[in-house]
Scaffold this motif. Sequence first.
Motif, PDB file in Angstrom:
ATOM      1  N   GLU A 106       0.519  -4.437   7.531  1.00 20.73           N
ATOM      2  CA  GLU A 106      -0.503  -4.607   8.556  1.00 20.73           C
ATOM      3  C   GLU A 106      -1.688  -5.395   8.015  1.00 20.73           C
ATOM      4  O   GLU A 106      -2.226  -6.276   8.676  1.00 20.73           O
ATOM      5  CB  GLU A 106      -1.006  -3.246   9.039  1.00 20.73           C
ATOM      6  N   THR A 107      -2.052  -5.042   6.805  1.00 23.89           N
ATOM      7  CA  THR A 107      -3.203  -5.703   6.189  1.00 23.89           C
ATOM      8  C   THR A 107      -2.987  -7.209   6.120  1.00 23.89           C
ATOM      9  O   THR A 107      -3.896  -7.988   6.388  1.00 23.89           O
ATOM     10  CB  THR A 107      -3.412  -5.138   4.767  1.00 23.89           C
ATOM     11  N   LEU A 108      -1.767  -7.582   5.761  1.00 29.92           N
ATOM     12  CA  LEU A 108      -1.475  -9.003   5.618  1.00 29.92           C
ATOM     13  C   LEU A 108      -1.647  -9.730   6.944  1.00 29.92           C
ATOM     14  O   LEU A 108      -2.076 -10.881   6.979  1.00 29.92           O
ATOM     15  CB  LEU A 108      -0.064  -9.197   5.081  1.00 29.92           C
ATOM     16  N   SER A 109      -1.328  -9.043   8.027  1.00 31.49           N
ATOM     17  CA  SER A 109      -1.497  -9.669   9.329  1.00 31.49           C
ATOM     18  C   SER A 109      -2.986  -9.889   9.609  1.00 31.49           C
ATOM     19  O   SER A 109      -3.360 -10.585  10.537  1.00 31.49           O
ATOM     20  CB  SER A 109      -0.874  -8.801  10.422  1.00 31.49           C
ATOM     21  N   GLY A 110      -3.828  -9.256   8.795  1.00 30.98           N
ATOM     22  CA  GLY A 110      -5.191  -9.652   8.574  1.00 30.98           C
ATOM     23  C   GLY A 110      -6.217  -9.527   9.679  1.00 30.98           C
ATOM     24  O   GLY A 110      -6.981 -10.447   9.847  1.00 30.98           O
ATOM     25  N   ASN A 111      -6.326  -8.429  10.393  1.00 29.29           N
ATOM     26  CA  ASN A 111      -7.548  -8.296  11.172  1.00 29.29           C
ATOM     27  C   ASN A 111      -8.536  -7.460  10.376  1.00 29.29           C
ATOM     28  O   ASN A 111      -8.173  -6.711   9.471  1.00 29.29           O
ATOM     29  CB  ASN A 111      -7.273  -7.715  12.565  1.00 29.29           C
ATOM     30  N   GLU A 112      -9.759  -7.590  10.710  1.00 28.59           N
ATOM     31  CA  GLU A 112     -10.820  -7.044   9.862  1.00 28.59           C
ATOM     32  C   GLU A 112     -10.722  -5.534   9.679  1.00 28.59           C
ATOM     33  O   GLU A 112     -10.882  -5.020   8.572  1.00 28.59           O
ATOM     34  CB  GLU A 112     -12.172  -7.405  10.475  1.00 28.59           C
ATOM     35  N   LYS A 113     -10.432  -4.847  10.744  1.00 23.35           N
ATOM     36  CA  LYS A 113     -10.370  -3.389  10.683  1.00 23.35           C
ATOM     37  C   LYS A 113      -9.335  -2.938   9.653  1.00 23.35           C
ATOM     38  O   LYS A 113      -9.585  -2.068   8.820  1.00 23.35           O
ATOM     39  CB  LYS A 113     -10.001  -2.856  12.072  1.00 23.35           C
ATOM     40  N   GLN A 114      -8.175  -3.568   9.731  1.00 29.40           N
ATOM     41  CA  GLN A 114      -7.111  -3.215   8.785  1.00 29.40           C
ATOM     42  C   GLN A 114      -7.552  -3.471   7.351  1.00 29.40           C
ATOM     43  O   GLN A 114      -7.285  -2.693   6.442  1.00 29.40           O
ATOM     44  CB  GLN A 114      -5.860  -4.037   9.086  1.00 29.40           C
ATOM     45  N   LEU A 115      -8.210  -4.596   7.168  1.00 31.10           N
ATOM     46  CA  LEU A 115      -8.628  -4.947   5.807  1.00 31.10           C
ATOM     47  C   LEU A 115      -9.594  -3.901   5.259  1.00 31.10           C
ATOM     48  O   LEU A 115      -9.453  -3.447   4.118  1.00 31.10           O
ATOM     49  CB  LEU A 115      -9.293  -6.321   5.826  1.00 31.10           C
ATOM     50  N   LEU A 116     -10.519  -3.495   6.073  1.00 33.19           N
ATOM     51  CA  LEU A 116     -11.494  -2.511   5.603  1.00 33.19           C
ATOM     52  C   LEU A 116     -10.820  -1.171   5.342  1.00 33.19           C
ATOM     53  O   LEU A 116     -11.087  -0.501   4.343  1.00 33.19           O
ATOM     54  CB  LEU A 116     -12.615  -2.359   6.640  1.00 33.19           C
ATOM     55  N   LYS A 117      -9.930  -0.818   6.235  1.00 31.76           N
ATOM     56  CA  LYS A 117      -9.192   0.425   6.041  1.00 31.76           C
ATOM     57  C   LYS A 117      -8.453   0.390   4.709  1.00 31.76           C
ATOM     58  O   LYS A 117      -8.472   1.347   3.940  1.00 31.76           O
ATOM     59  CB  LYS A 117      -8.203   0.605   7.196  1.00 31.76           C
ATOM     60  N   MET A 118      -7.813  -0.738   4.447  1.00 30.70           N
ATOM     61  CA  MET A 118      -7.075  -0.857   3.194  1.00 30.70           C
ATOM     62  C   MET A 118      -7.992  -0.680   1.990  1.00 30.70           C
ATOM     63  O   MET A 118      -7.640  -0.015   1.021  1.00 30.70           O
ATOM     64  CB  MET A 118      -6.400  -2.232   3.156  1.00 30.70           C
ATOM     65  N   LEU A 119      -9.177  -1.228   2.086  1.00 34.63           N
ATOM     66  CA  LEU A 119     -10.097  -1.107   0.961  1.00 34.63           C
ATOM     67  C   LEU A 119     -10.467   0.352   0.705  1.00 34.63           C
ATOM     68  O   LEU A 119     -10.498   0.796  -0.447  1.00 34.63           O
ATOM     69  CB  LEU A 119     -11.358  -1.933   1.232  1.00 34.63           C
ATOM     70  N   THR A 120     -10.706   1.093   1.756  1.00 29.91           N
ATOM     71  CA  THR A 120     -11.073   2.497   1.522  1.00 29.91           C
ATOM     72  C   THR A 120      -9.871   3.271   0.981  1.00 29.91           C
ATOM     73  O   THR A 120     -10.019   4.143   0.125  1.00 29.91           O
ATOM     74  CB  THR A 120     -11.577   3.178   2.808  1.00 29.91           C
ATOM     75  N   ILE A 121      -8.691   2.924   1.477  1.00 29.78           N
ATOM     76  CA  ILE A 121      -7.506   3.615   0.955  1.00 29.78           C
ATOM     77  C   ILE A 121      -7.308   3.304  -0.518  1.00 29.78           C
ATOM     78  O   ILE A 121      -6.928   4.184  -1.311  1.00 29.78           O
ATOM     79  CB  ILE A 121      -6.279   3.213   1.777  1.00 29.78           C
ATOM     80  N   LEU A 122      -7.562   2.075  -0.873  1.00 30.56           N
ATOM     81  CA  LEU A 122      -7.466   1.721  -2.291  1.00 30.56           C
ATOM     82  C   LEU A 122      -8.430   2.572  -3.111  1.00 30.56           C
ATOM     83  O   LEU A 122      -8.076   3.059  -4.195  1.00 30.56           O
ATOM     84  CB  LEU A 122      -7.770   0.232  -2.475  1.00 30.56           C
ATOM     85  N   GLU A 123      -9.623   2.777  -2.588  1.00 31.52           N
ATOM     86  CA  GLU A 123     -10.575   3.633  -3.296  1.00 31.52           C
ATOM     87  C   GLU A 123     -10.001   5.031  -3.508  1.00 31.52           C
ATOM     88  O   GLU A 123     -10.079   5.595  -4.593  1.00 31.52           O
ATOM     89  CB  GLU A 123     -11.887   3.714  -2.522  1.00 31.52           C
ATOM     90  N   ASN A 124      -9.435   5.571  -2.441  1.00 25.61           N
ATOM     91  CA  ASN A 124      -8.852   6.908  -2.557  1.00 25.61           C
ATOM     92  C   ASN A 124      -7.768   6.954  -3.614  1.00 25.61           C
ATOM     93  O   ASN A 124      -7.703   7.876  -4.428  1.00 25.61           O
ATOM     94  CB  ASN A 124      -8.252   7.338  -1.212  1.00 25.61           C
ATOM     95  N   LYS A 125      -6.925   5.959  -3.590  1.00 30.44           N
ATOM     96  CA  LYS A 125      -5.834   5.933  -4.568  1.00 30.44           C
ATOM     97  C   LYS A 125      -6.383   5.859  -5.983  1.00 30.44           C
ATOM     98  O   LYS A 125      -5.858   6.472  -6.914  1.00 30.44           O
ATOM     99  CB  LYS A 125      -4.925   4.731  -4.302  1.00 30.44           C
ATOM    100  N   ARG A 126      -7.438   5.092  -6.128  1.00 28.92           N
ATOM    101  CA  ARG A 126      -8.045   5.010  -7.459  1.00 28.92           C
ATOM    102  C   ARG A 126      -8.517   6.387  -7.919  1.00 28.92           C
ATOM    103  O   ARG A 126      -8.355   6.765  -9.080  1.00 28.92           O
ATOM    104  CB  ARG A 126      -9.232   4.049  -7.428  1.00 28.92           C
TER     105      ARG A 126
END
Lengths: 147, 147
Positions: free
Chosen positions: B76-96
């Motif tokens: 989904e992120t790759l399909s690249g709308n802003e909301k998805q991108l931001l969501k991905m960033l927060t998820i990355l934080e969680n994973k970290r």
Amino acid sequence: MDIKQTYSISELAKEFDVTTRSIRFYEDQELLRPTRRGQTRIFSSKDRVRLKLILRGKRMGFSLAETKELFDLWDETLSGNEKQLLKMLTILENKRAQLEQQKNDIAQAEMEMDTAEARCREALAELQKKKKQQAPANEEARQTAEH
Amino acid sequence: MDIKQTYSISELAKEFDVTTRSIRFYEDQELLRPTRRGQTRIFSSKDRVRLKLILRGKRMGFSLAETKELFDLWDETLSGNEKQLLKMLTILENKRAQLEQQKNDIAQAEMEMDTAEARCREALAELQKKKKQQAPANEEARQTAEH
DNA sequence: AAACTACTTTACGTTTACGTAAACTTTATC
DNA sequence: GATAAAGTTTACGTAAACGTAAAGTAGTTT
């Protein structure tokens, strides 16, 4: 000495955020060995430590069976005949190798997350550009404001 | 470019030491999306990468569902709308954060293994002493013979 | 053509780690 | 002494991650 010598099932459940059902299950599988007063369970601080180890094991991907094996082995080891001691040493070596593997996995994962994050930020930057082009208003305000 | 562009099910099974059953199961759960020639599966190098990620995830204690979530999210992120991108960033934080926890767990485990090993070695040393006392015969023969 | 090999689908079985409900006892509180 | 709060056993249910036949297909070798 710990603060307390004994714990009820719900105390432990609260402290480690698990259900009492889980704790009873661990007892059933012989990972914990609480004593009884009447029929209510009384957990020692040794049990508490073990619970902590169980949960950490789970987070590290160990099954309850694996954790139990380690517990049993350590108990046997304490009874201290030479064969057990040597066996324990080799098992420790194996576990160390496992930990190394996990550390590698984590390092890899971190690297991939770095590049993933970078791509996200790039894509976001692209979107910002497009926005600007669509709405070419306040041009230089932000650049000067930051630092 | 990888060495090869496509892979059969058994090639992947061999390379990563999993059963074909597992691979088919991963497809069934939509973690892999091989194409078909007739009815035999053809895996792309993207599938290969995903399989690698699946297995590493497992070693790190992730469920298939969790891994699938990440895959889907990334798509989904790759399909690249802003909301998805931001969501991905927060998820990355969680994973970290999760990885930090795991690193702590590993560090703890290593420390405990250190003390466990030390105890083993002490106990062994004790046993050696006792042996000497019980059999105080040929005292210096070995020392001179070795080397 | 027969046999072998690799692949396929369908489907039931298994283990692990609990969840959840039912029915009961014990202890504390009003 | 009734009621609630926390504990107990028993037992059936479930999701995850495959294992394990069973039975069929497709291409390859002898």
